[in-house]
Design an enzyme around this catalytic site. Sequence first.
Site, short mmCIF file in Angstrom:
data_model
loop_
_atom_site.label_atom_id
_atom_site.label_comp_id
_atom_site.label_asym_id
_atom_site.label_seq_id
_atom_site.Cartn_x
_atom_site.Cartn_y
_atom_site.Cartn_z
N LYS A 268 42.25 53.66 37.03
CA LYS A 268 43.58 53.15 36.67
C LYS A 268 43.49 52.11 35.55
O LYS A 268 44.23 52.17 34.57
CB LYS A 268 44.23 52.50 37.90
CG LYS A 268 45.46 51.68 37.58
CD LYS A 268 46.08 51.04 38.80
CE LYS A 268 45.48 49.71 39.21
NZ LYS A 268 45.96 48.51 38.52
N ASN A 269 42.57 51.15 35.71
CA ASN A 269 42.55 50.02 34.78
C ASN A 269 41.94 50.36 33.42
O ASN A 269 41.94 49.53 32.52
CB ASN A 269 41.85 48.82 35.42
CG ASN A 269 42.71 48.21 36.51
OD1 ASN A 269 43.89 48.58 36.66
ND2 ASN A 269 42.15 47.29 37.29
N ARG B 94 52.23 44.40 35.06
CA ARG B 94 51.74 43.41 34.12
C ARG B 94 51.02 44.02 32.92
O ARG B 94 51.13 43.53 31.80
CB ARG B 94 50.79 42.50 34.89
CG ARG B 94 50.46 41.27 34.19
CD ARG B 94 49.52 40.44 35.02
NE ARG B 94 48.81 39.58 34.12
CZ ARG B 94 49.30 38.46 33.63
NH1 ARG B 94 50.47 38.05 34.01
NH2 ARG B 94 48.60 37.75 32.78
N CYS C 223 53.08 36.92 39.72
CA CYS C 223 52.99 38.09 40.60
C CYS C 223 52.35 37.63 41.90
O CYS C 223 51.94 36.48 42.03
CB CYS C 223 52.22 39.22 39.96
SG CYS C 223 50.47 38.99 40.01
N ARG D 40 49.06 33.94 36.81
CA ARG D 40 48.67 34.88 35.76
C ARG D 40 49.38 34.63 34.41
O ARG D 40 50.21 35.42 33.97
CB ARG D 40 48.89 36.33 36.23
CG ARG D 40 48.07 36.63 37.46
CD ARG D 40 48.26 38.03 37.95
NE ARG D 40 47.41 38.99 37.28
CZ ARG D 40 47.46 40.30 37.51
NH1 ARG D 40 48.31 40.78 38.37
NH2 ARG D 40 46.66 41.11 36.86
N VAL E 137 37.19 34.11 30.52
CA VAL E 137 37.13 35.58 30.41
C VAL E 137 38.44 36.17 30.92
O VAL E 137 38.86 35.89 32.04
CB VAL E 137 35.96 36.15 31.25
CG1 VAL E 137 35.95 37.66 31.17
CG2 VAL E 137 34.64 35.57 30.77
N SER E 138 39.08 36.97 30.09
CA SER E 138 40.31 37.67 30.52
C SER E 138 40.23 39.13 30.10
O SER E 138 40.06 39.44 28.92
CB SER E 138 41.53 37.02 29.88
OG SER E 138 42.64 37.89 29.95
N VAL E 139 40.37 40.00 31.09
CA VAL E 139 40.36 41.44 30.81
C VAL E 139 41.54 41.79 29.91
O VAL E 139 41.40 42.43 28.86
CB VAL E 139 40.43 42.23 32.14
CG1 VAL E 139 40.61 43.71 31.88
CG2 VAL E 139 39.20 41.96 32.98
N ASP F 217 38.77 42.67 42.48
CA ASP F 217 39.51 43.84 42.97
C ASP F 217 38.84 44.49 44.19
O ASP F 217 39.38 45.45 44.74
CB ASP F 217 39.67 44.88 41.85
CG ASP F 217 40.65 44.42 40.78
OD1 ASP F 217 41.36 43.42 41.02
OD2 ASP F 217 40.71 45.06 39.71
N ILE G 286 38.78 34.08 40.77
CA ILE G 286 39.56 34.62 39.64
C ILE G 286 41.06 34.35 39.81
O ILE G 286 41.71 33.86 38.88
CB ILE G 286 39.33 36.14 39.48
CG1 ILE G 286 37.83 36.48 39.45
CG2 ILE G 286 40.05 36.67 38.23
CD1 ILE G 286 37.08 36.10 38.21
N ARG H 88 50.35 52.76 43.78
CA ARG H 88 50.17 52.27 42.41
C ARG H 88 48.75 52.54 41.92
O ARG H 88 48.54 52.70 40.72
CB ARG H 88 50.42 50.76 42.34
CG ARG H 88 51.83 50.38 42.66
CD ARG H 88 52.03 48.92 42.44
NE ARG H 88 51.73 48.57 41.04
CZ ARG H 88 51.87 47.36 40.54
NH1 ARG H 88 52.29 46.38 41.29
NH2 ARG H 88 51.58 47.13 39.27
#
Length: 430
Positions: free
Chosen positions: A22-23, A102, A126, A131, A172-174, A316, A338, A408
């Site tokens: 998904k990501n 998001r 959220c 976030r 660090v941010s994906v 996750d 996180i 989802r």
Amino acid sequence: MDRIKIVGGGKLTGTIPISGAKNAALPLLIASLLTADRLTLKNVPNLADVNLLVRILRNHGVDLAVDGKRADGASHLGETFHLTARDIVDTTAPYEMVSRMRASFWVLGPLIARMRQAKVSLPGGCAIGTRPVDLHLQGLKALGAEIDIDRGYVLAKAPKGLRGARIIFPKVSVGATHNVLLAAALAKGETVIENAAREPEVGDVADCLVKMGVRIDGIGTSTLRIQGKDRLEGAVHTVLPDRIEAGTFAMAVAATGGDVLLQGARGIDLTTALEALRQTGTDVTEVEGGLRIVRNGNGLLPISIETQPFPGFPTDLQAQLMALMTRAQGTSVIRETIFENRFMHVQELARLGADIQLHGDTATIKGVKALQGAPVMATDLRASVSLVIAALTADGETTINRVYHLDRGFERLEEKLSRCGANIERISAS
Ligand code: EPZ
């Protein structure tokens, strides 16, 4: 609203095909905004989040054709999407859509890069934490975007187009890495992203951009060097397997006992999580075609872990590991570094009889001899699936309400588990 009913107690045995991630699929779909040519994505999972993003992209003018169902029955190989953004007809991403998912905020970078302007709703908070998007905006400003915030919207423009720059992310941010990487692909000159997220999904997007004609050095490392192009070409790309889905099923097998092949799963994307599972006494082996997870007879050992950006233990999988540790022989400690509020599964796990104490960002889990089935509520995607894991090991029946959270991000969850012997069934609301 649909519910899921699970009667726990059985082992899992068989093969579970792992779907496309998904990501990775979400930012790959967004990459279609960068070119007027056709982007073909294979192995796209059939998920509510994918369908919602498609609606958002259609609103911008992206045309989508989906290949017909496969005659060979290989539906686990996902769907093939052909996306064409010949003309971007609308550069606004409205609140009604962005607030529901998001990742749709990540259209901002590609829209400014290609159209030199964009109006994208702020995603808001959220369930798992506040976030913010400051890092996204910091990165895009460095590329030359002028950004204002007005009534909940980010108004961005770059009348002369974006220019490459050196960006050092303080954290660090994906998402910020995706947003800036996608924008940099159409920026003039070289962009260097330092402290970039190293998650495999970022690497997958970078690999796709390379196929679209962008030169990127440092893929898989924390320094990405991107040579922007005036125009990107179409490409064909296969979405990588979902490491979080694979890790989730691995923990389910560790929890129930049994022997399952996770078909298509890649050990390299899950090193820390698999190491954690081994520490619990579960056998994990990389075999041809996937990962084999076996636990027979022996009790589970407790462990201590903290979540970290890749290659650390993924946030996750935190809820799923906690569900597993409720049955360990001893006390485990899990620290969430996180997201500040990603413990909503704790009170639901407690309804099943788990013994968990929360202090700030740390959960202390005392293993119990047995869990008992009960009605519980899904709160977010990963929290929901942790309840599935707990329910599979609990005595008696558990019903999980609000399962749209599961839809989802988990494709055909009930079918995959029931084929391995789980007593699981969806009860439709209608
Ligand atoms: C991605 O979210 C994933 N979502 C999340 O998966 C995942 O939990 C998360 O990365 C961390 O691995 C998708 O890929 C669609 P971040 P993202 O930006 O990009 C802070 C799931 O269940 N931050 O890496 O939103 C932020 O608050 C989902 O599939 C800022 O401070 O996460 C957090 O503490 C949920 N400023 C940390 O960074 C910013 O501008 C990491 O967030 C951006 C983020």
